[in-house]
Scaffold this motif. Structure first.
Motif, PDB file in Angstrom:
ATOM      1  N   ILE A 127       0.973  -1.372  -0.028  1.00 28.11           N
ATOM      2  CA  ILE A 127      -0.062  -0.122  -0.036  1.00 28.11           C
ATOM      3  C   ILE A 127       0.819   1.189   0.164  1.00 28.11           C
ATOM      4  N   ILE A 128       1.976   1.239   0.794  1.00 30.85           N
ATOM      5  CA  ILE A 128       2.745   2.375   0.954  1.00 30.85           C
ATOM      6  C   ILE A 128       3.330   2.633  -0.413  1.00 30.85           C
ATOM      7  N   VAL A 129       3.841   1.602  -1.101  1.00 31.65           N
ATOM      8  CA  VAL A 129       4.507   1.665  -2.527  1.00 31.65           C
ATOM      9  C   VAL A 129       3.474   2.320  -3.548  1.00 31.65           C
ATOM     10  N   VAL A 130       2.297   1.703  -3.353  1.00 30.53           N
ATOM     11  CA  VAL A 130       1.398   2.331  -4.438  1.00 30.53           C
ATOM     12  C   VAL A 130       1.032   3.789  -4.274  1.00 30.53           C
ATOM     13  N   ILE A 131       0.766   4.101  -3.096  1.00 29.74           N
ATOM     14  CA  ILE A 131       0.501   5.544  -2.581  1.00 29.74           C
ATOM     15  C   ILE A 131       1.424   6.594  -3.038  1.00 29.74           C
ATOM     16  N   GLY A 132       2.931   5.946  -2.468  1.00 31.63           N
ATOM     17  CA  GLY A 132       4.080   6.834  -2.819  1.00 31.63           C
ATOM     18  C   GLY A 132       4.540   7.102  -3.896  1.00 31.63           C
ATOM     19  N   VAL A 133       4.313   5.998  -4.705  1.00 33.03           N
ATOM     20  CA  VAL A 133       4.654   5.794  -6.249  1.00 33.03           C
ATOM     21  C   VAL A 133       3.792   7.049  -7.050  1.00 33.03           C
ATOM     22  N   VAL A 134       2.577   6.733  -6.745  1.00 31.08           N
ATOM     23  CA  VAL A 134       1.757   7.462  -7.771  1.00 31.08           C
ATOM     24  C   VAL A 134       1.480   8.953  -7.342  1.00 31.08           C
ATOM     25  N   ASP A 155       4.816  16.947   3.884  1.00 27.70           N
ATOM     26  CA  ASP A 155       5.744  17.767   5.265  1.00 27.70           C
ATOM     27  C   ASP A 155       4.829  17.746   6.453  1.00 27.70           C
ATOM     28  N   VAL A 156       3.388  17.818   6.377  1.00 26.78           N
ATOM     29  CA  VAL A 156       2.478  17.900   7.482  1.00 26.78           C
ATOM     30  C   VAL A 156       2.439  16.418   7.992  1.00 26.78           C
ATOM     31  N   MET A 157       2.652  15.352   7.202  1.00 26.85           N
ATOM     32  CA  MET A 157       2.586  13.958   7.697  1.00 26.85           C
ATOM     33  C   MET A 157       4.104  13.783   8.414  1.00 26.85           C
ATOM     34  N   LEU A 158       4.975  14.005   7.867  1.00 29.16           N
ATOM     35  CA  LEU A 158       6.285  14.027   8.283  1.00 29.16           C
ATOM     36  C   LEU A 158       6.625  14.855   9.477  1.00 29.16           C
ATOM     37  N   ILE A 193       0.034   2.041   9.411  1.00 31.15           N
ATOM     38  CA  ILE A 193       1.338   1.808   9.153  1.00 31.15           C
ATOM     39  C   ILE A 193       1.583   2.582   7.682  1.00 31.15           C
ATOM     40  N   ALA A 194       0.576   2.163   6.904  1.00 36.34           N
ATOM     41  CA  ALA A 194       0.401   2.746   5.474  1.00 36.34           C
ATOM     42  C   ALA A 194       0.608   4.349   5.666  1.00 36.34           C
ATOM     43  N   LEU A 195      -0.417   4.847   6.415  1.00 40.02           N
ATOM     44  CA  LEU A 195      -0.684   6.376   6.511  1.00 40.02           C
ATOM     45  C   LEU A 195       0.544   7.047   7.046  1.00 40.02           C
ATOM     46  N   SER A 196       1.147   6.404   7.823  1.00 36.50           N
ATOM     47  CA  SER A 196       2.139   6.870   8.758  1.00 36.50           C
ATOM     48  C   SER A 196       3.512   6.841   7.696  1.00 36.50           C
ATOM     49  N   LEU A 197       3.518   6.112   6.830  1.00 38.42           N
ATOM     50  CA  LEU A 197       4.985   5.797   6.189  1.00 38.42           C
ATOM     51  C   LEU A 197       4.907   6.247   4.742  1.00 38.42           C
ATOM     52  N   TRP A 198       3.668   6.612   4.136  1.00 38.47           N
ATOM     53  CA  TRP A 198       3.661   6.735   2.493  1.00 38.47           C
ATOM     54  C   TRP A 198       4.579   7.997   2.233  1.00 38.47           C
ATOM     55  N   PRO A 199       4.669   9.151   3.149  1.00 40.49           N
ATOM     56  CA  PRO A 199       5.327  10.281   2.555  1.00 40.49           C
ATOM     57  C   PRO A 199       6.880  10.000   2.181  1.00 40.49           C
ATOM     58  N   TYR A 247      14.175   0.600  -2.029  1.00 40.32           N
ATOM     59  CA  TYR A 247      13.472   1.222  -0.737  1.00 40.32           C
ATOM     60  C   TYR A 247      12.260   0.392  -0.260  1.00 40.32           C
ATOM     61  N   GLY A 248      11.847  -0.334  -1.168  1.00 38.03           N
ATOM     62  CA  GLY A 248      10.684  -1.426  -0.387  1.00 38.03           C
ATOM     63  C   GLY A 248      11.021  -2.216   0.197  1.00 38.03           C
ATOM     64  N   THR A 249      12.095  -3.006  -0.021  1.00 39.43           N
ATOM     65  CA  THR A 249      12.944  -3.948   0.764  1.00 39.43           C
ATOM     66  C   THR A 249      13.204  -3.558   1.858  1.00 39.43           C
ATOM     67  N   ILE A 250      13.937  -2.386   2.023  1.00 41.75           N
ATOM     68  CA  ILE A 250      14.318  -1.636   3.398  1.00 41.75           C
ATOM     69  C   ILE A 250      13.243  -1.183   3.911  1.00 41.75           C
ATOM     70  N   LEU A 251      12.048  -0.849   3.396  1.00 44.04           N
ATOM     71  CA  LEU A 251      10.871  -0.455   4.245  1.00 44.04           C
ATOM     72  C   LEU A 251      10.200  -1.857   4.959  1.00 44.04           C
ATOM     73  N   ILE A 252      10.427  -2.975   4.502  1.00 45.66           N
ATOM     74  CA  ILE A 252       9.643  -3.989   5.082  1.00 45.66           C
ATOM     75  C   ILE A 252      10.137  -4.305   6.552  1.00 45.66           C
ATOM     76  N   PRO A 253      11.597  -4.142   6.950  1.00 44.91           N
ATOM     77  CA  PRO A 253      11.910  -4.395   8.309  1.00 44.91           C
ATOM     78  C   PRO A 253      11.546  -3.297   9.223  1.00 44.91           C
ATOM     79  N   GLN A 254      11.319  -1.921   8.630  1.00 47.04           N
ATOM     80  CA  GLN A 254      10.763  -0.815   9.397  1.00 47.04           C
ATOM     81  C   GLN A 254       9.315  -1.148   9.723  1.00 47.04           C
ATOM     82  N   VAL A 255       8.434  -1.789   8.807  1.00 48.52           N
ATOM     83  CA  VAL A 255       7.093  -2.084   9.170  1.00 48.52           C
ATOM     84  C   VAL A 255       7.127  -2.992  10.026  1.00 48.52           C
ATOM     85  N   ILE A 256       7.967  -4.135   9.856  1.00 55.30           N
ATOM     86  CA  ILE A 256       7.920  -5.256  11.087  1.00 55.30           C
ATOM     87  C   ILE A 256       8.299  -4.724  12.258  1.00 55.30           C
TER      88      ILE A 256
END
Length: 325
Positions: A127-134, A155-158, A193-199, A247-256
């Motif tokens: 979900i993060i990849v789809v939202i972030g890429v688009v 910026d607001v989310m971050l 998690i998706a709402l927090s990390l997509w930015p 970045y998606g591969t590096i993002l997975i451990p953060q999500v875990i």
């Protein structure tokens, strides 16, 4: 294949071609072959990738593994496994990793906990990849007012502390949100998690697009009358595949870790569902008398996160010709 993709994977060759160099026959390699040749040189990344595959297989076949080993189901409580003082007992021939304070088998709960951690990780990352890429593509390509609005939203989310934001959203949606569309449990955790990390993904994609939109192959497509959608999805997006994968591969451990933190704080998966984070949380009060209850889920969490990070580093080196030898 676009010019950018060939640049990213190396200039040694983008197709299977044969030619003579200094009188010797040389066969050019495809980008995939170049990537695999570089990646397999990294022994640490290969071992980490093997561990990741093993973890995925364990998660998929968790019920079968528990059945074959003869371990109890993860939620089966057996007070007879406690000692005379009602305290959990350690590893034994019948319970490989000991039991918790309710007499539940730690081994089966660690095995089943892999299912939750990896399921949340892959769903949230997708979900993060789809939202972030688009949004990153739109912001970086169109620029102007569109870029300003999307960038300010990022910026607001971050600006919010990610964990505090996740806790707030998790508590607010504990009984369901949006007419119960977002239900408590797995749905809430993935959404939070998706709402927090997509930015973070959107920022990386936007930066890449700002550079790619000025490249010659984009100008050539524009001069030939290509539409904006064609330029974005046929010219720019293929050249973003490598950084998105890395970045998606590096993002997975953060999500875990994120899921484990939420479960530790009691905002994650349903308490009855085995999760590494919730197991560590339950073990806090009995760690001095039952070290195994925290050690084994913590070790599983540590090794899984470390393996994904090492794979991400290996992919980054393999997909970057400037770091390849």
């Amino acid at each position: 294949m676009s010019t950018g993709t060939t640049e990213l994977l190396g200039t040694e060759g983008a197709a299977e071609e044969t030619g003579l160099v200094d009188g010797k026959q040389v066969t050019a390699r495809s980008p995939l072959q170049l990537f695999w040749r570089r990646f397999r040189r990294d022994r640490v990344a290969l071992v980490a990738a093997a561990f990741v595959v093993l973890a995925i297989l364990v998660a998929i076949f968790a019920p079968l593994i528990v059945e074959v080993t003869g371990a109890p189901k993860p939620n089966v409580q057996n007070p007879n496994l406690l000692d005379d003082f009602g305290s959990p007992t350690g590893p034994s021939a019948d319970n490989f990793l000991g039991v918790d304070q309710r007499g539940r088998d730690v081994f089966s709960r660690v095995i089943y906990g892999a299912r939750i951690s990896l399921l949340v990780a892959f769903l949230s990352t997708a979900i993060i990849v789809v939202i972030g890429v688009v949004l990153g593509l739109i912001a970086g390509y169109y620029r102007g007012l569109t870029d300003s609005l999307l960038t300010r939203a990022m910026d607001v989310m971050l600006a919010f502390p990610v964990l505090l934001l996740a806790i707030g959203l998790g508590v607010a949606c504990a009984d369901g949100c949006l007419n119960n569309t977002i239900k408590p449990g797995l749905t809430v955790v993935v959404t939070v998690i998706a709402l927090s990390l997509w930015p973070y993904m959107a920022r990386i994609v936007r930066g890449q697009v700002l550079s790619l939109r000025e490249k010659e192959f984009v100008e050539a497509a524009r001069s030939l009358g290509a539409s904006h959608s064609r330029i974005i999805f046929r010219e720019i997006l293929p050249n973003l595949v490598a950084p998105i994968i890395v970045y998606g591969t590096i993002l997975i451990p953060q999500v875990i870790l994120f899921e484990a933190a939420l479960s530790f704080l009691g905002i994650g998966i349903d308490p009855g569902t085995p999760s590494w984070g919730s197991m560590i949380s339950d073990a806090v009060g009995v760690f001095d008398v039952a070290w195994w209850f925290m050690t084994f889920p913590g070790l599983a969490l540590l090794l899984t996160v470390l393996a994904f990070n090492l794979v991400g580093d290996g992919l980054q080196d393999a997909l970057n010709p400037r770091t390849a030898k």
